[in-house]
Design an enzyme around this catalytic site. Structure first.
Site, short mmCIF file in Angstrom:
data_model
loop_
_atom_site.label_atom_id
_atom_site.label_comp_id
_atom_site.label_asym_id
_atom_site.label_seq_id
_atom_site.Cartn_x
_atom_site.Cartn_y
_atom_site.Cartn_z
N SER A 234 41.25 37.08 30.07
CA SER A 234 39.80 36.91 30.11
C SER A 234 39.21 37.38 31.43
O SER A 234 38.05 37.80 31.48
CB SER A 234 39.39 35.47 29.80
OG SER A 234 39.88 34.59 30.77
N SER B 31 40.42 36.30 39.75
CA SER B 31 41.35 35.30 39.25
C SER B 31 40.59 34.15 38.62
O SER B 31 39.43 33.92 38.93
CB SER B 31 42.22 34.76 40.39
OG SER B 31 43.00 33.67 39.95
N HIS B 32 41.26 33.42 37.76
CA HIS B 32 40.69 32.21 37.19
C HIS B 32 40.56 31.12 38.25
O HIS B 32 39.81 30.17 38.08
CB HIS B 32 41.56 31.72 36.04
CG HIS B 32 41.39 32.51 34.80
ND1 HIS B 32 41.83 33.81 34.69
CD2 HIS B 32 40.78 32.20 33.63
CE1 HIS B 32 41.51 34.25 33.48
NE2 HIS B 32 40.88 33.30 32.83
N SER B 33 41.28 31.25 39.33
CA SER B 33 41.27 30.27 40.41
C SER B 33 40.69 30.88 41.67
O SER B 33 41.18 31.91 42.16
CB SER B 33 42.71 29.81 40.69
OG SER B 33 42.78 29.12 41.92
N GLY C 267 38.30 29.52 35.70
CA GLY C 267 37.73 30.49 34.79
C GLY C 267 37.24 31.70 35.57
O GLY C 267 37.56 31.85 36.75
#
Length: 134
Positions: A76, A12-14, A46
């Protein structure tokens, strides 16, 4: 687990989101090896190639699993996971599957399938089917 099973990596981005998804999935599948790979190396929002690579390697090397399913939250994160898979040796890459499905529901459903002894391909199918199940 009595035999090598399937582990899951949540990308995850978090970092907090990845850890929370792993926490929820672990409640449903306590014997499944789960790893969170969220956020950047400096703790920001990110994705990190190194975190994803380390989580996959840890499960395959020390986690005692036969295969790994990787779940991602956004585009991403998926690209980062794909890059990690591209860099793996062919024999290792054959043991890792990038699943396409909802992050939370997919992780829970996939972990339950892994708890029941499903291999990586079957867990990935379960992840993909999870959106229609919840």
């Amino acid at each position: 687990m009595s035999s090598p099973g399937t582990g899951l990596v949540v990308v995850s981005h978090s970092a907090r989101l990845a850890e929370g998804v792993v926490e929820v999935a672990a409640q449903m599948a306590p014997d499944v090896a789960l790893r969170a790979a969220g956020g950047t190396d400096d703790g920001g929002i990110g994705t990190s190639f190194e975190k994803v690579e380390a989580a996959v390697a840890e499960l395959l090397d020390d986690g005692g699993v036969a295969g790994v399913v990787v779940l991602t939250d956004l585009g991403s994160a998926t690209m980062t996971a794909e890059s990690v898979l591209d860099m793996l040796d062919d024999d290792v890459a054959a043991r890792v599957v990038l699943a396409d499905g909802p992050l939370v529901e997919g992780a829970v459903a996939g972990a339950v399938a892994a708890q029941g002894g499903a291999d990586a391909a079957a867990v990935a199918r379960t992840v993909a089917e999870a959106a229609g199940s919840f």
